[in-house]
Each structure stands twice: as C-alpha cells, then as structure tokens.
Scaffold this motif. Sequence first.
Motif, PDB file in Angstrom:
ATOM      1  N   THR A 670       0.898  -1.292   0.005  1.00  0.00           N
ATOM      2  CA  THR A 670      -0.012   0.007   0.243  1.00  0.00           C
ATOM      3  C   THR A 670       0.804   1.142   0.150  1.00  0.00           C
ATOM      4  N   GLN A 676      -1.934   9.388  -5.839  1.00  0.00           N
ATOM      5  CA  GLN A 676      -3.396   9.084  -5.966  1.00  0.00           C
ATOM      6  C   GLN A 676      -3.679   7.481  -5.428  1.00  0.00           C
ATOM      7  N   TYR A 678      -2.446   6.633  -2.704  1.00  0.00           N
ATOM      8  CA  TYR A 678      -2.798   6.853  -1.284  1.00  0.00           C
ATOM      9  C   TYR A 678      -3.978   7.305  -1.020  1.00  0.00           C
ATOM     10  N   GLY A 679      -4.585   8.218  -2.333  1.00  0.00           N
ATOM     11  CA  GLY A 679      -5.791   8.742  -2.033  1.00  0.00           C
ATOM     12  C   GLY A 679      -6.655   7.822  -2.211  1.00  0.00           C
ATOM     13  N   ILE A 680      -6.703   7.000  -2.944  1.00  0.00           N
ATOM     14  CA  ILE A 680      -7.585   5.597  -3.046  1.00  0.00           C
ATOM     15  C   ILE A 680      -7.591   5.094  -1.893  1.00  0.00           C
ATOM     16  N   GLY A 681      -6.560   4.849  -1.293  1.00  0.00           N
ATOM     17  CA  GLY A 681      -6.517   4.128   0.033  1.00  0.00           C
ATOM     18  C   GLY A 681      -7.266   4.722   1.029  1.00  0.00           C
ATOM     19  N   MET A 682      -7.211   5.973   1.234  1.00  0.00           N
ATOM     20  CA  MET A 682      -8.044   6.890   2.113  1.00  0.00           C
ATOM     21  C   MET A 682      -9.257   6.874   1.847  1.00  0.00           C
ATOM     22  N   ALA A 683      -9.768   7.013   0.539  1.00  0.00           N
ATOM     23  CA  ALA A 683     -11.061   6.934   0.129  1.00  0.00           C
ATOM     24  C   ALA A 683     -11.874   5.527   0.629  1.00  0.00           C
TER      25      ALA A 683
ATOM     26  N   LEU B 181      -3.312  15.509  -0.362  1.00  0.00           N
ATOM     27  CA  LEU B 181      -3.727  14.494   0.505  1.00  0.00           C
ATOM     28  C   LEU B 181      -4.501  15.200   1.782  1.00  0.00           C
ATOM     29  N   MET B 184      -7.635  16.667   0.610  1.00  0.00           N
ATOM     30  CA  MET B 184      -8.801  15.762   0.505  1.00  0.00           C
ATOM     31  C   MET B 184      -9.145  15.376   1.874  1.00  0.00           C
ATOM     32  N   PRO B 245      -7.252   4.947   8.633  1.00  0.00           N
ATOM     33  CA  PRO B 245      -6.866   4.882   7.047  1.00  0.00           C
ATOM     34  C   PRO B 245      -6.028   5.968   6.465  1.00  0.00           C
ATOM     35  N   MET B 246      -5.687   6.985   7.254  1.00  0.00           N
ATOM     36  CA  MET B 246      -5.345   8.206   6.715  1.00  0.00           C
ATOM     37  C   MET B 246      -4.029   8.233   6.813  1.00  0.00           C
ATOM     38  N   PHE B 248      -1.364   7.037   4.921  1.00  0.00           N
ATOM     39  CA  PHE B 248      -0.421   6.520   3.855  1.00  0.00           C
ATOM     40  C   PHE B 248       0.838   7.687   3.707  1.00  0.00           C
TER      41      PHE B 248
ATOM     42  N   PHE D  24     -10.291  13.690  -8.266  1.00  0.00           N
ATOM     43  CA  PHE D  24      -8.928  13.748  -7.606  1.00  0.00           C
ATOM     44  C   PHE D  24      -8.174  12.524  -7.752  1.00  0.00           C
ATOM     45  N   LEU D  25      -8.991  11.496  -7.725  1.00  0.00           N
ATOM     46  CA  LEU D  25      -8.268  10.329  -7.476  1.00  0.00           C
ATOM     47  C   LEU D  25      -8.091   9.782  -8.934  1.00  0.00           C
TER      48      LEU D  25
END
Lengths: 697, 522, 561, 102
Positions: A670, A676, A678-683, B181, B184, B245-246, B248, D24-25
């Motif tokens: 991960t 992005q 990481y962004g997907i991971g967060m989402a 991030l 976001m 999960p934040m 990363f 964004f993603l």
Amino acid sequence: MSIEFAKWVPWLPAAAAVFCGLCCTNRRMRTLAAPVCIVSLVSGFLITLGVKGQIGGELSDAGTRLQVFEWIRIGGLNADFAYYLDTLTVLMLLVVTGVGSLVAIYAAGYMAGDRGYARFFAAVSLFIFAMTTLVMADNLVLLYLGWEGVGLCSYLLIGYYYQKPSAVAAAKKAFIVNRIGDLGFALGIMLIYHQFGTVHFSTFTADGVVYPGLFEHCSRLTLAQVETPVLVIPFLLMLGAFGKSAQLPLYVWLPDAMEGPTPVSALIHAATMVTAGVYMIARLLPVFELSPYALPTVAVVGGATALFAATIALRQHDIKRVFAYSTVSQLGYMFLGVGVLSTVGGVFHLFTHAFFKALLFLTAGSVMHGLAGQLDMRKMSGLRTKMPVTCWLMFVGCLALAGFPFTAGFFSKDMILAAAMDRGLTGQGTMYTVLGIAGLFTALLTAYYTFRVWFRVFMGPTEYEMGEEHAAVEDTPTDGNEADPSADTSIDDGNIKVEHHHDAHEMGWLMNGPLVVLAVGALLAGWLGHADSSGHSWLLSVIEGSSANPTRMVEAAAGHAEAHTMLLGMELHTAMMVISSCLSVLGILVAAYLHWFNRPAADRLAEQWSGSARVLENKYFVDEAMDAVIVKPLRMMGYLCFVFDRLVIEGLVLAVGWVPRIGGLAVRRTQRGALQGYGIGMAVGVAVVAVLIAMVR
Amino acid sequence: MTHMLDKIVTLWPEVALLVGACVCLAVGLSPRAGTRLLCAWVAGLSLVAAGGLLAFGVGQADQGLAAAAGTGMTGFVKAAIVGVGLLLLLVAASVPSELERDAPGGLVDGDGKFDPGSVMRGEFFAFFLFSLAGAMLCAGANDLVWLFLALELTSLPTYVLVATSRDRADAQESAVKYFFLGAMAAAVFLYGFTLIYGSTGLTNFDAIRAYVAAFADSGEPLAPLLRTGLILAILGVSFKIAAVPMHFYAADVYQGAATPVTAMLAFVPKTAGFVSLILLLSLVQPAGAEATRAVTWLLCLMAALTMTVGNVLGLLQHNVKRVLAYSSIAHSGYILVGLVGFTEAGSTALGNGTAAVLFYLVAYGLATVGAFAVLGCIGSRGDEAQTYDDLAGLGRRHPVLGAAMLISVLSLLGLPPMIGFIGKIYLFGSAIDRGYTLLVIIAVLNSAVSAVYYLRIAAACYFRDPAAETVSLAVPWRRAGAVLAAISALVLGVAGGRLVDAAHVATAGQAQAVAHVSSVAP
Amino acid sequence: MQLSMLIPMMVVLPLLSGAALLLLPSGGKAIKAHALIGTLATLGVSLLVVCRFDWSESQAIQMASAIGWVEGFGLSFGFGIDAISLWLVLLTTVLMPLVVLGSFSSVTHRFKEFYGWLMVLEAAMIGTFVATDLIFFYICFEFTLVPLYLLIGVFGGTQRLRAAKMFFLYTFTGSMLTFAGVLYVAWFNTTLPWTLFEGAGRWTFDIRTLYGSAQAMSHGQQVWVLIALLSGFAVKVPLFPVHTWLPLAHTEAPTSGSVILAGVLLKLGTYGLLRFALPMTPWAVVTIGPYIGAFAVAGILYTALICWVQKDIKKLIAYSSVSHLGFCVLGMFALNSVGVGGSILYMINHGLSTGALFLCVGMIYERMHTREMSRMGGLARIMPVWAFFMVFFCMASVGLPGLNGFVGEFLTLMGAFVATDVLGPAYAAIAGVGMILGAIYVLYMVGRVVFGPVVTLGPSLGDPSDGHGVRTDDLNWREIGVLSPLAVGCLWLGLFPTTVLQTLEAPIEGIIEPTRSILDGGVYGKGVTIDSDSERIDRDSDFPAARRVLVLFDTDRIAQP
Amino acid sequence: MHHAVLSHFLLTGAVLFVLGLIGFLSRRNLIVMFLCTEMMFQGVVVTLGAFSRFHANDTGQTFVIFVLTIAAAEAALALGLVVLLFRRRGTLDVQAWGRLRG
C-alpha cells in the motif's frame, strides 16, 4: 576415653585433606603429605579403638548420637551433621581407619616420587573423611553426603593418572554408574521422609522436643500397617547399594576402576567404599524388614552377581581385573548373606574380605611396581625367586579368598552359605537352596581363578616382560600428546611413576610391613566370627547390639526353624564346612594342574572351548551391550534434542518473529509512492469504515 | 461585544505567537543577512512570551471562561506546545551549511541560492509560529468553525514548510503528497463538520453537548446524520495524526522533508489532531456508552490497525527517518487507546484516558523530537543522515549525541524509567480501567514488535564501527535541542509526578465541565 | 543517617559511581580502580544492611522507605528488604566486585562504557530485589535489559549482534505481557471495596496491597494474570521451552556479562515468580502448577541431554543453566517450605557456582582464544590451580554433597517429591534423572578439558580472534582472588546452609501461605468462582485478618453443602 | 413541479463532493486535481448552505464564508507549489512524483 572423641574421626582426615591440598602447590611441601595423612588416619584408628573399649559402657545398645553442627533444617526436615554410634559403626570404623592406615603407609612407599604425591594423599584423606562420615551418619542425608563423597574421591583417584584417556573414561564411568544408583538412594530417602517425616536414625531430644528417629518409627509399625509406598522404599535404597557395591546390573564400573593406583584399588575398590552398600542395608535393616520381598531380592541379586562375576574372573588375564571381578563376586556373597538374614554373615564377610582383598591388591601392586606396570599374567611367570615376600604374602591372601579351611574367608563364607541352605532346607523357599548351591559352586570357581593367578605369576619357570612404564619415560615423552607436539610435555607426570629399578625386585619394608599385618588378619580374622560352643561370637554381639539385628524377620521365620538342621547326617554348619573345604581344595588342585604343572593343557582347554572363552574374556559383552543399548541411544537423543532445539523450538521463535515481517511485506504494497494510490487508500478506508460502522449499529 | 473581548483574554499566548510571526515576516524582508538572523530570536522570544503568559495564568482565564471555552485542558496543551515548540525551534534554528544543495539549473534568482529553512529566511519562522498558534487555537476551540479554522491554520503553514524545507526534489515530492492528500482529508472532515451542523443546527460545542444530552435523556439513539458526521470528522482529522486509514502519506512526507521540519510534523499537527479528536468526542460524550458504541468500535479498530500497520512497516525500513515516521504512526495507535471508552469520565488519575493522551503527547513529543534532532546533527554524503549506516558508531564518535539517541528511542519504546514508560502506564492503565484489556494486549505486543527497529537504531549507534563518510554538522543549537529533549525525557520519567497531576487536573476540569453541561441540559 | 536510607543508597551508589566514571580520564587503570571501589562500596553498604537487619523478623519488610513518584497512579519508589531479598542482594553485591576484578584483563577498550554499564546494571539488579512497589520492580527488571544489551553487543563475540538482539527482544516481549498483567492487577484493586483491606479500592502498586487484590480474583482471572506473569518471568528464568535466547546470549556475552547473566539476572525471573506469582495468584498456581512443574522437568532432562553434545564449553554451561533453573522452578512450585527453601537456596548456589564456571571459562578463553572443547585438553597438567577450581565448581554444579549445589538440588527434589498435592514423586523421580545427566555432561566436559592428554591448539584457522598467541600460564593472584571467595562461598553454603535456610523459613511461610490455604482447604479444581462484592464485604472488614479471609473465603464456600 | 427540498441540495452537495473525489483520484494533472479538491469543498459549501437554510440560522452561512476563505488560501498555496514543482520537473503529471515509497 569419652566417645565424644569419635567426632574427630572424620575431621582429622578432613584437615589432613586440606593440608595435603595445600601441599600440592609447593614442591618442597609435597613430601609432607604422606606423613600428615598417615598420622590423621592412625589417630582416627586409635580413637576408634578407644571407642570400641566403651562398648557396653558409655556406648549403649541403643546407639549414641553425637551432634556436630546444624546442617539442613527447613520445614520438617531435620538433617544435622550428627553422628550415630553403635557397635556396627565401630566395626566399620575399625575396618575403614585400620585398612586405611595400612594402605596409606603402603602408598607412602608405592607412590613415592610421583608428581601427584600430595594430590594422592589429599584425595585419600578426603576419602577417609567421606567414608567415616558415611559410616557414622545419623541421618540419611548425611549418609548420602558420605556416599557421594566417596564417589567423588573414587572418581578423583581412578582418574589419578588423568592424562591416560582410559583412566579418565573409567573415572567418569564409575561416577556416572554410581549416580544411577544414587538416584535410587536419593529417591528412597525422599520416600522415607515422605512416609515417616524424618530422615535421622536415632530418637533425640532438642529444646525439650522429642524427635523420634527412623528406627523408632519402624519398630512402631506392625507389618499389617505397612502401606505400599513403604514397601517400595527398600527397593529404591537397594538400587543405591547395588550401584555403590557393584552388583548386577550396576557392577560395570568396578573392573574399569582398576585404572587407579593400586593402593586405591585396595582401599576403595576392595576394602571399604564398595562395601558401603552392604553397610547401608545392614544399617537400614529395620526398613528393609518392613517389606517381605526386599531382602529376598537382595539375596537373589547377590547370589547371581557372585556367580556371574566369578565366571568372568575365570578368563581375565589382567591380575587386577581378576581381583576386581572377584571383589564383585565377594560383594555378591555379602549381599547374599544380608539377604538371607544373616547380617552377621554379611558383615563378617565384609570384615574378612577387607583384609584379604586389600592384601591381594597390594601384593598385586607390588608385582606391578616390581615389573614396571606389567599386569598381564601371560607375560610373567615364576616370580617367586625375584619377589619371595610378595609371593608368600599373596599366597596367604589367595588362601583366604579361596576359602581354604580355617582362613578368614573360610569362616565368613561358610556362615553365609550355611544361612542360605538353612533357610532353604527349613522350607522357607527352594530359592534359598538354589542360592546356597550357587554359592558353593562360586566358591569352587573362586578357588580356581584365585590360584590360577598365583600359580601363573609365581610358579613355573622364571620369565617375564617388563611393563611399559620404563619405555614411557625413555621413549615416548609425548605419550598421549600427539595432538600437540609443541606443548610442554617433557615430564609426563600424570602418567608415569619415576622408576629407578630396571628389573623385577622386592619391595622395601615400608610397603611390606602393612602387608604382613594384613596377612595376619587374613589368616586369623575368621576366628573373631567363629561361634564358640554356646553359639556366641564377638561379631554376633556386634551385630546384635546394632540396628542391623534382624529381629523381626527372624521371629517371623522362627516358626519354620527347627533346632538343628541336618545335612548329610551332620549338623548343617559342619556339613557346609566340609563341603566348602573340599570344593576349595578341589579348585586349588585344578588350578595347580592347569597353571603350574601342565600349562599347555590349559591352553588346549581354552581352544576347545574357544567360544565360551571369548565370551568370558569379553565379560559377556556387557560393556558393549550397554554402550549400544544405553549410551549411544542417549547421546543420539542428545543430538536429536539439540537439533530439535535449534530447528523447531528456536525455529518457532524465529517464525513468530517473522509474522510481523510478513505482515509488513503485505502491507508494504500500500506504500507504493503514488499520490493517487494513497488517495484511493484513504477513500476506500473511509468507505470501509462507514460500512463497518453501519453494520455495528 | 464585551463577550468577545473576554474571549480574547484567553488567547493572549496565541496572539503573542501571531505577533511574533508577523515580526518575523517583516524582519525577514531585510536585505541584510545579519538582520534576518534576528528572526530566530524573535520566534524564540515570542514563544517565551507565550510561555510566560501561560505561566501567569493569562491564557487560561478564569474557571468560568475555561468552561465556556469548552475545556480545561487548554492550558496544559498550550504549555506543552510552547515547551516542545521551543525545542523544535532549537532544532530548526541552526541550519548546517555543509550540506550540498542540488539547485535546479537556472533557478538562481536575485541574491543567491534559494536556501530554505535557513535562519536567513523570515518565512520559515513565521510559518512555524503560525502553525504552533494554530495548534494552540485547536485546544481552545469551542465551535466547529473555530476548530476548522484552527486546524487549517495548523496545516497550511506546514505544507509550505515541507515544500521549502530542503532544496531537493524529495522535499517537493513530499510537499505535493502532503498538500494534496491534506486537502482531501480537510474536505472529508469539513463534510463531517457540516453533517454535525446539519443534524443539530448548531456549531457551538456546548450547545451541541446539551443537544446530545437531551437526546440521551430521552433514550433515543444518536441520530444517523450526527453519527455519520462525527465519524467523517474523526476520519478526516485522523489525517493529522496519521492514523489508519489516513496514514499513507506520513512516511513519504517525513522522509522527504528536512529533519527539523519532520520533527515538527511529528508533533504539531499530531497534537492538534488529538486535541481535535478529544473535542469532537466530547460532543457525543453525554450520549453515553451505548449510543456511541459505533464510535468506540471505530476507535478500537483504528487504534489496533494503526499501531500494527505502523510497527510492521517500520520493521522493513532502512531509512531511519522513515522508521521514525512509522513509529509515529504506531504511536498514534497507542494514543488512540487512551481515547476508547471516552464516555466515562475518569475519576482517578490512572483511569483518565484523556489525560493519558495529553501526557503521552508530551512524552512522545520529547522523545521523537530528540530522535529527529540527533538525526539532524549528522550528515552523510552531502545529505542529512538518513539510514542506519549513517548512524553507525555514533555512540563512539559523539557519546553525547549517541546517549541522546539511545534515551530517545528507549523512551519511544516505552522502556523504564524514561517518560515513555509512564506514558504507557497511563494509556494502558486507563484502557484497562475501562475494560479494553484485549486492546492493551495488542498494544503491548506491538510495543514488543517496535523494539526490533528501535533496537536497530541503538545497535547502529553503539555496536558498529563509525562509518567513514558520516560527518557531524556544525549545528550547536540543534545539538542543544537534542540533548535537552533527551534529558527531559529521562528526568520527566523519573520525576514525572507533577506532569501526570497536571494532565489529570487539566482534564478533570473538562470532565466536570461536561458533567455540568449534561446536568443543566433541558 | 537514617537506617532506612541504606537501601536506596545501595541502588543509588552504583548509579552515582557509574556516572562519576564519565568524569574520569579515559585511561584504563583509573577507571578499573574506580569501578572496583564503587562495587566494593556497594558491597560495604549491603554488609551494613546485613548487620542492621533484624534477623528475628526475617519475614518482615524492613528498613522500608518510599520516595514519592507519581502520586496520581499510586506509584512510588518503595524500598524495603526481607530475608529473601537480602540474600539475593548480597549475592549481587558479592558477585559484582569479583566480576569487575575478573574483567581487568579481558576488557581492552571502551573502558568507560563497559564499567559504566556494569554499574548501572548493578543498580538495576539491586533495585529489582529491594522494590516494594510493583512498577518500581518492573522498571528495574526491564532496565537490566539495556546495560546487558549494550555489554553483549559491544563487547561480545562474533555473533554478538544477533545475540544481543535476540536476548533483548525475547525477554522484552515476555515482560511486556507481564506489564499488562501488572496493570490489570492494579486495576482490579480499584474495583474492590475499600473496606476489604487497607489500600483496596484505589490505584496503588504496593506489592503487599496487590497481593490482596489479586487473591480476590476469580480463578479464571488468576489464570490470566499468572500467564501474564509467567510470560515475563519464565522467559527470564528461562523455563523450557522459552529458553532459546539464553545459550546464544551466554555464548556471545563477554565473561562479565555471562557471569552476571547467570549469577543474578536469571534469578530475577525466579524471584519474580516467587515474589509475585505464588502469593498473587495462588489459586491459579495450584491448578497450573503441575503443568509448570512438567515443563520444568522436561527442561531439566532436555537441556541436560543437549549439554552433552555441545562442542563449545560456554554453550554447555549455558544450557546447563537452563537445566539447573528447571530444578529451581520445580522446587518453587512444590509449594512447601522444603521445596521453596531449596529453590531460593538454589538461586544463590547457581549464582555462585555457575558464575564461577563462567569466570573459569573466561580465564581459559583469555589464554586460548577459543571455547571449542576439541581445541583444548588436559589443562590439569599445565594449569593445575585453574583445574582445581574448575573441578571444584563443576562438582558444586553437579550437586555433590558438602558443596552448595547439593543442598538446593536435594531440597527442591525432596520438596517436589513430598508435594503430592501439586507435584509428587513422579516429578522428583523424573527430574532426578537430571542428576545423572548432569553428572554425565559435566564429567564429559571435565574429562575433555581438564583431564586427558594436553591439547592447546587455540583457535582454529580462520578464526577472527586468532590474533594472539596461546598462553598456558596458570592463574595469577588476581584470578585466584576472584575465584577463591566463590569457592569459599560454595563450601560454606554446602556445609552450613542453615545460615540461609533458617532465615528463609518465616518469609517462605508468608509466601506459600495463600497456596497452602487453598490446597489444605480442598478448593482445588472445584471451579468455584467468587461472587459479588456485597458478599465479600460482610465477611470481614477487619484488617489485618482480611487478607487471610480473602484466601479462606473460597474454602468456606466449598464447605457449605 | 415540486419545490426543491433539503434533500435535493444535500444530494447535489454529496454528488459534487463525490465527483470531486473521483476526479481527484483519477486525473493526473496537478492543477486539475487541485480543482477537484476545490469541487469537494464546494459540495460541502452547498450542503452547509442548505443546512443553514433548513435550520433557519446564519451559522452555516458564516461557516461558508470561512470555508471559502480557506479554499482561497489553499488555492494560493497550491498554485505556488505547482509552479515550484513544474520548475523542478518540467511537467505537471502527478506520476512524476513517486520516488519516495516503501
């Protein structure tokens, strides 16, 4: 003399041991070791004589307790450094200090010039300390101390020539085999403590509280009250006795123990230490009597060992080994004696055996000394011309061992055999008859192999080869050091006695003197135990005055006994004397024919029976079997455990250590560095959490 | 109007920092390097001033106002931020001149190379102070709007600090990750705030608590909208604390930023985040344990996952900064353990999870700043020390720095008698007190795992021969900061009673305030 | 000066002298002298404590003092000493100067670090034994890891990094679980009604108070707490099968480290079990005890067999430690005064004899630069004094009567044998085989190294330590001075164990009393749980009887139909 | 024709938010990505406005003002950052920034 002095009997040698130990460090003090040791032993002997004078006086039948200091006291366990004196103790002390003194005097000459001179006497002194402690102990734990202590000294002295790998191995074997027996003994002590709550023999009072002793506990119990655990106790103790006294199956260490210096073999491995097992059973007879099967077991093992060891002795060529097996055999007699309730016989044989076996070993030592370490009887003959005194001293010893009429061995052996036959003939079990007959047969074998040695060594044409010890000094100074030629090995002292004579020669009187004393004992000691017309003897009084008096069983057996058992129309004792005399003479005659007059006949006989001869020569392959059945598998187990430890147990730990690493490797995907991603991971995380929480609700 | 002025009284320390920041900006404009050098002193002075104001009780106002401001923990948090902030300033104030700068070609504008993070630049110190002020403002927040603004005030300057901290591509990469991030995540918690507002129609914390208490009394469960809002807010804010999960971004950003900035990132936003979490959770505290079970579950899950993920990833690293980043994530997990069971106000010191969180923040801050500071004192191959190899033989070459590093990592490990150990007693004790024994077992096992990489640092410092290419940088202030942090970690561990009491008293006030609000609720 | 300050002084003195080391110039001589003086001064203070200790009240915590720490948690630096602690402290303070003296020739660089950490280690070890606060105990217990970790890692052998890491991680992981258990017990105390006994109902880590707390737990809770305690202490002991860190750590550690590790640090585990597991979780102990005993027995035999096939002499002694400590644990879980007394004596004995063996091996290593048994032999010929000591300590280790090892070994076995309600004869009989195996491997080692033909090969080719020549000089006076006190100690404890035993009887009574009450009351295995608080409150709120009532409480319930 | 009710606005806000998130993603241009985060903010703003109207108080609208301010600040920051990045790598592709990993 007050019997309080008896306290000093162990501690004088102990002090001597410390002193001799210090002597080891200094070359000039080294010669002081022997005198100090001898003085301590002789004074111990004199004190013992003084105490003996108090028998019936200050030393009562109930035994006397001498407190030295508190040792182990915790919970209900009460094991002090305290001595218990009764007639049996005194008898044993006489043997230990008496033979000990003689051997020490002999050794002062025998060991002279050896680099380990002081070390030897330190160990001997320590041995006497341990042995006297063993004999005098008032409780089982202290007895155990002496028991293991003599084991240690035995270890140190067998391994005296510590640069000889065979000596080291023999020492190790002795210690370990003894330990096996000791474990049984220790467990026996624990079981006694568990059952009786006490480990000391005598009842004593301290601070107004009476601490009843083991003997009192035993006497209170009726046989009907005895529970199973108590029945087990004697069998555990027996194991210890078999180990220390080299009985089947734990005898294997004793023949190897002959690697030690000969005085040691005489003192420890013939006269004193190995009889500790007999002493222990005699001492704890009240406990043994509680179990109806214990003493018969002892008798069977003793009888079997006697016969078994005697057969091996037939075909040994090493003089000391013959005597070693004969020791095992004679110890078997003693166990037989104790086992058939003739404690008197057992102890009597112990007493006489101490004289003649010590004598035999010491004369063997003289031969060895004279021939520079040569012990193989095939390589010597007709030495009577070279060593006349030694020759006739050994002859006396051989007569006694062979049970020639009216020597010491004759009386004591007879007493045992008669007791066995008596029990057999009075219908207490055919087993006893069988044992008696086996004992008689063993007596025949004993006479044969004993005189086989004597005739071989001293009779016949005078020819001999010197031993290796001269050669060792001159030719192979790096003996045993091939591994490292660079090491300083110019004087291989651990291995070699400095030797000035280069031919067979007679000993000086420093060494022969003690032998004469022993020889006198070997001839005459038997009369001490010979019952007079009233059936009374000095030895009987000794046993009856001690805990070794088999009252309970004798009473139980009394129902069977008739006044005079008859055999061959004679009174049993007389009959047995006649029979064993005949067997003894027969054995001697056969030996004389085969090993003096007609030696080729012996060789032919050996060829005809070559199979049996090989089996006997190799001691029934017992060592090999034990090695294959016990030692090798055990060591293999060790390797297996080690591998298991490294691979499985440590491997498991490492595997546990890998779990987080593997987790890390999984999670690492991960963290690939893409924004992005990481962004997907967060989402996804937010989404998953939202779903999960919805489910929780 | 008077109300407004009353409130400003509680904000004097922040004001001091903001004024300091403005002065820095102004001074930083000076063309003379010597004048610009004053920026560091100005920043230091403003921090000292803020500390002084706090010490004389100005920042905490009176009891009534503290309650009105929502919490009693403000003073503690502010003091902690000022204290650790001073250390951070020490660490950041001296910048090594030895390190090479790989300036991109053609970017030589005006008066020389772009020298980010230098004492020569007023912006650095201004943003630094802004960020600290933001974190302090978080602690005093009593309104969603306020909290939002304070959080953003904490974060925005840090984006700039990261971007300009080093003139290296890595720093800019970490900045872009951090910024995007972060934006976001900000959207997420802002959405959460919105839903909370939507559910209650209120933004004032006291009012929301009263609202929730009223519902709790009526026996109804928490409204779904409120619950969703709260959870989104928690998740969004957990970006600041780098919790699963934040989480990363954390390792990449910590690695790329210059070491002093990393040290700051590890403490300031994290403190702001945890303070915000405490405040957000206090909103639903009156609803009781049953109604907020979902939130508790979330916290448990986050705590367990965060510490585990942080530790297992930490095992695999070669870069010490990255290791410390993962350690920072793992520590967020431990601290979250103190927040579970937030509905029960702790009456005894050891049962007080909130106090444990505050205390542990200090403990963690000291130790992690110490570790980063030591790291910043040595260079290798023209760069900051980054890998285990760069640390090799530190204990022999620089015994003092080595000892500081050892103490810091052992404190992070929670080994007695360092302050981290007391922190762990506090956190885990409070969790056991509330019945979360399993979570504590997971946490202690995680501590054991973390020992692997902390020991690797210690082993590099002490067991290996010094590496030839490492050099020690001429950064006296930073060394002082490292030593001071380590000494504090040790001394406060052995004599931590006062600090524990302070944390307890601070949060006990909060508990009382909450109890007060819920009792007067209609 | 107040008497009670003596105990904190014992802890602080080594710390201070360790710190003072930093101020000295870096020359070796001054630092060594300083370290020796520091440890001797600590020994002096401990002897002073021995003199002022009231032996007639040996079970009481004496010279107690407490320095406040974190009042909010109920934490304090609580000092105090009873006979058990005192003997172990004495073991530590006696060993330390000898270790320092013994290390003079083996430490060749980084003196400050070496002796500094040694002093810190001493402080931590003493602290462990004198702590009356559970967390203070835990702090010292844990902190011992750091100095030894550094000692092994900096001054150890070729595999020192791995050894240090494994040692630290293994023991640390275990003790972290213990930490959780400790917190749990302390928390449980807060849930008890304050009327139950003094100190109940609030946060405290006072050991005596927590006894009461833990004893009030249900059986299930006690089992969990016991498992938590075991996971820290059993690893430290180390009990089979969690022993694998020890051989490696011992082999790689410098001699001083090995001596301290074997001499004192392993005792921290057994001390922990004795001080905490037995009195705190008596109910669990009587149900789990047989299993622990079984592990102890298995460990005795298993590691003894492993010893026999070792090639590295130090590893052999290291494995033998595991075997020996198995006896120690076995005796402890016999739960009678014979067994526990033997166990405590065993701790001291093992510290003396195995510590001395490690010193002997270290002296050989300094000369031969190898620990391979195949590369040395017959040393009795060229180093008779060393050989004497080696054989002496080997015999002590084998448990030869008259030397110290015997008393401990015999009493532990005897204790296990007669404890038919927990262990019983089978345990003792099987463990007794360890006596035989012990003789086998020790004599195997002695036979190869001390006796036999002279072999002085030194390190094998390619060995990195092969920089020096092999020396075969016998011990010098300094080395004799190191070993002699230990030899005297071994002999003294072999002949006069009562000096220790009689002082232990009362403290042991206190420690095994809770378990004995359960065993004698027959609650064992009945699965009774403690009910609500209310029932307990009416029982008895009268302290000091309350603690006893707590234990007997379950018994009473069983007695009712 | 129905009146627009609260849920419509909320939905609009949510759709904006999610669209912004998806953008964004999925988009690779840094500026577009930033605009997408702005879109998420705008979704929130719409929601806030709707709630403000629903609850009939001004708090939500006040909040909106602050959010917009912050968004503006972020925009300034973002643009500065983008310039910096572009000068370093000469591209605005987000995938150019993936060296730090593991």
